[in-house]
Design a protein around this motif. Structure first.
Motif, PDB file in Angstrom:
ATOM      1  N   LEU A  36     -16.385  76.882  70.444  1.00 18.94           N
ATOM      2  CA  LEU A  36     -15.421  76.895  71.498  1.00 18.94           C
ATOM      3  C   LEU A  36     -14.569  75.597  71.548  1.00 18.94           C
ATOM      4  O   LEU A  36     -13.503  75.588  71.708  1.00 18.94           O
ATOM      5  N   GLY A  37     -15.088  74.437  71.690  1.00 15.13           N
ATOM      6  CA  GLY A  37     -14.611  73.432  71.490  1.00 15.13           C
ATOM      7  C   GLY A  37     -13.836  73.044  70.462  1.00 15.13           C
ATOM      8  O   GLY A  37     -12.495  72.298  70.382  1.00 15.13           O
ATOM      9  N   GLY A  38     -14.332  73.440  69.105  1.00 18.17           N
ATOM     10  CA  GLY A  38     -13.601  73.337  67.948  1.00 18.17           C
ATOM     11  C   GLY A  38     -12.343  74.003  67.973  1.00 18.17           C
ATOM     12  O   GLY A  38     -11.188  73.879  67.230  1.00 18.17           O
ATOM     13  N   VAL A  39     -12.462  75.374  68.541  1.00 16.53           N
ATOM     14  CA  VAL A  39     -11.350  76.283  68.397  1.00 16.53           C
ATOM     15  C   VAL A  39     -10.227  75.725  69.431  1.00 16.53           C
ATOM     16  O   VAL A  39      -9.235  76.043  69.266  1.00 16.53           O
ATOM     17  N   ALA A  40     -10.521  74.839  70.435  1.00 19.09           N
ATOM     18  CA  ALA A  40      -9.797  74.613  71.522  1.00 19.09           C
ATOM     19  C   ALA A  40      -9.100  73.343  70.863  1.00 19.09           C
ATOM     20  O   ALA A  40      -7.942  72.961  71.553  1.00 19.09           O
ATOM     21  N   ALA A  41      -9.455  72.752  69.872  1.00 16.12           N
ATOM     22  CA  ALA A  41      -8.878  71.719  69.270  1.00 16.12           C
ATOM     23  C   ALA A  41      -8.983  71.583  67.746  1.00 16.12           C
ATOM     24  O   ALA A  41      -9.626  70.882  67.080  1.00 16.12           O
ATOM     25  N   THR A  42      -8.239  72.615  67.292  1.00 15.18           N
ATOM     26  CA  THR A  42      -8.183  73.022  66.021  1.00 15.18           C
ATOM     27  C   THR A  42      -7.857  71.801  64.968  1.00 15.18           C
ATOM     28  O   THR A  42      -7.974  71.829  64.074  1.00 15.18           O
ATOM     29  N   ASP A  43      -6.840  71.078  65.412  1.00 12.82           N
ATOM     30  CA  ASP A  43      -6.356  69.755  64.814  1.00 12.82           C
ATOM     31  C   ASP A  43      -6.852  68.638  65.217  1.00 12.82           C
ATOM     32  O   ASP A  43      -6.172  67.575  64.931  1.00 12.82           O
ATOM     33  N   ALA A  44      -8.134  68.523  65.679  1.00 14.34           N
ATOM     34  CA  ALA A  44      -8.662  67.387  66.303  1.00 14.34           C
ATOM     35  C   ALA A  44      -8.825  66.429  65.086  1.00 14.34           C
ATOM     36  O   ALA A  44      -8.557  65.121  65.554  1.00 14.34           O
ATOM     37  N   GLY A  45      -9.087  66.587  64.015  1.00  9.12           N
ATOM     38  CA  GLY A  45      -9.196  65.599  62.742  1.00  9.12           C
ATOM     39  C   GLY A  45      -7.997  64.872  62.637  1.00  9.12           C
ATOM     40  O   GLY A  45      -8.150  63.543  62.519  1.00  9.12           O
ATOM     41  N   SER A  46      -6.929  65.402  62.502  1.00  8.10           N
ATOM     42  CA  SER A  46      -5.614  64.848  62.237  1.00  8.10           C
ATOM     43  C   SER A  46      -5.312  64.074  63.561  1.00  8.10           C
ATOM     44  O   SER A  46      -4.726  63.200  63.461  1.00  8.10           O
ATOM     45  N   THR A  47      -5.570  64.810  64.802  1.00  4.67           N
ATOM     46  CA  THR A  47      -4.936  63.919  66.013  1.00  4.67           C
ATOM     47  C   THR A  47      -5.574  62.692  65.960  1.00  4.67           C
ATOM     48  O   THR A  47      -5.271  61.704  66.323  1.00  4.67           O
ATOM     49  N   TYR A  48      -7.089  62.666  65.655  1.00  7.90           N
ATOM     50  CA  TYR A  48      -7.888  61.548  65.780  1.00  7.90           C
ATOM     51  C   TYR A  48      -7.518  60.544  64.804  1.00  7.90           C
ATOM     52  O   TYR A  48      -7.220  59.330  65.343  1.00  7.90           O
ATOM     53  N   ARG A  49      -7.069  60.871  63.641  1.00  8.07           N
ATOM     54  CA  ARG A  49      -6.580  59.987  62.743  1.00  8.07           C
ATOM     55  C   ARG A  49      -5.254  59.472  62.889  1.00  8.07           C
ATOM     56  O   ARG A  49      -4.939  58.391  62.609  1.00  8.07           O
ATOM     57  N   SER A  50      -4.468  60.038  63.891  1.00 10.83           N
ATOM     58  CA  SER A  50      -3.234  59.487  64.187  1.00 10.83           C
ATOM     59  C   SER A  50      -3.227  58.719  65.304  1.00 10.83           C
ATOM     60  O   SER A  50      -2.144  58.000  65.608  1.00 10.83           O
ATOM     61  N   LEU A  51      -4.168  58.684  66.075  1.00  8.03           N
ATOM     62  CA  LEU A  51      -4.428  57.790  67.150  1.00  8.03           C
ATOM     63  C   LEU A  51      -4.645  56.374  66.953  1.00  8.03           C
ATOM     64  O   LEU A  51      -5.036  55.952  66.166  1.00  8.03           O
ATOM     65  N   GLU A  52      -3.984  55.365  67.842  1.00  8.89           N
ATOM     66  CA  GLU A  52      -4.225  53.910  67.545  1.00  8.89           C
ATOM     67  C   GLU A  52      -5.799  53.930  68.308  1.00  8.89           C
ATOM     68  O   GLU A  52      -6.212  54.190  69.403  1.00  8.89           O
ATOM     69  N   ARG A  53      -6.552  53.275  67.466  1.00 12.91           N
ATOM     70  CA  ARG A  53      -8.060  53.280  67.780  1.00 12.91           C
ATOM     71  C   ARG A  53      -8.582  51.918  67.672  1.00 12.91           C
ATOM     72  O   ARG A  53      -8.000  51.147  66.685  1.00 12.91           O
ATOM     73  N   PRO A  54      -9.325  51.232  68.319  1.00 15.99           N
ATOM     74  CA  PRO A  54     -10.272  50.155  68.034  1.00 15.99           C
ATOM     75  C   PRO A  54     -10.772  50.062  66.819  1.00 15.99           C
ATOM     76  O   PRO A  54     -10.997  51.243  66.025  1.00 15.99           O
TER      77      PRO A  54
END
Length: 171
Positions: A36-54
């Motif tokens: 369900l978490g995966g369905v709720a955020a189907t594009d999580a991987g690309s979103t994560y990669r696009s974030l400014e991260r430490p």
């Protein structure tokens, strides 16, 4: 004649089958939360990669394998408690176990879909509180069940720190 009375063997097999079904149910619940978490955020991987991260942020590919193992330990920990005591005796344990799963489920869409990093951070803090309470309650029935949740707690603490860092970088 030696051995257990005939009825005892049947009860033992029934108890073993029931215990296995309980474990499968708990695994299904935990992996349903993951799905369900995966369905709720189907594009999580690309979103994560696009974030400014430490600099200490893990690569996106690491999350899947880590969570796959952690969800199994979450299920097994509850199984260790529920197979030792009747549900009526462990209601608080089950409530907090369910609460931490609910907070776990809520975090992904808050963070990835809604981009609400502050609200996601609040959610993960509540998750940690529910998880800590679960661990304390589980310890009374099964110290092993409590210990099985330690990697989950550590990973979630790390994720909370990462959430906070991303929230601050986004501000």
């Amino acid at each position: 004649m030696t051995g257990a009375p005939p009825g005892k063997d049947v009860r033992s097999r029934y108890a073993s089958r029931r215990s296995l079904l309980l474990l499968l149910l708990l695994l299904a619940i935990c992996y349903a939360v993951a799905a369900l978490g995966g369905v709720a955020a189907t594009d999580a991987g690309s979103t994560y990669r696009s974030l400014e991260r430490p600099a200490w942020a893990p690569p996106s590919w690491l999350f899947g394998p880590v969570w796959t193992v952690l969800y199994a330990t979450i299920a097994v920990s509850a199984w260790l408690v529920l197979r030792r005591r009747p549900l009526a005796e462990v209601k608080a344990e089950v409530v907090f176990w369910g609460a931490q799963l609910a907070f776990n489920l809520a975090w992904t869409p808050l963070f990835f879909t809604a981009g609400r990093y502050g609200l996601a951070f609040l959610d993960i803090c509540l998750l940690l509180a529910a998880l800590g309470t679960t661990m304390l309650l589980f310890r009374r029935t099964s110290p092993a069940a409590s210990l099985l949740l330690v990697p989950y707690a550590l990973w979630t603490l790390y994720a909370a720190a990462l959430n906070l860092a991303i929230w601050q970088l986004d501000a």
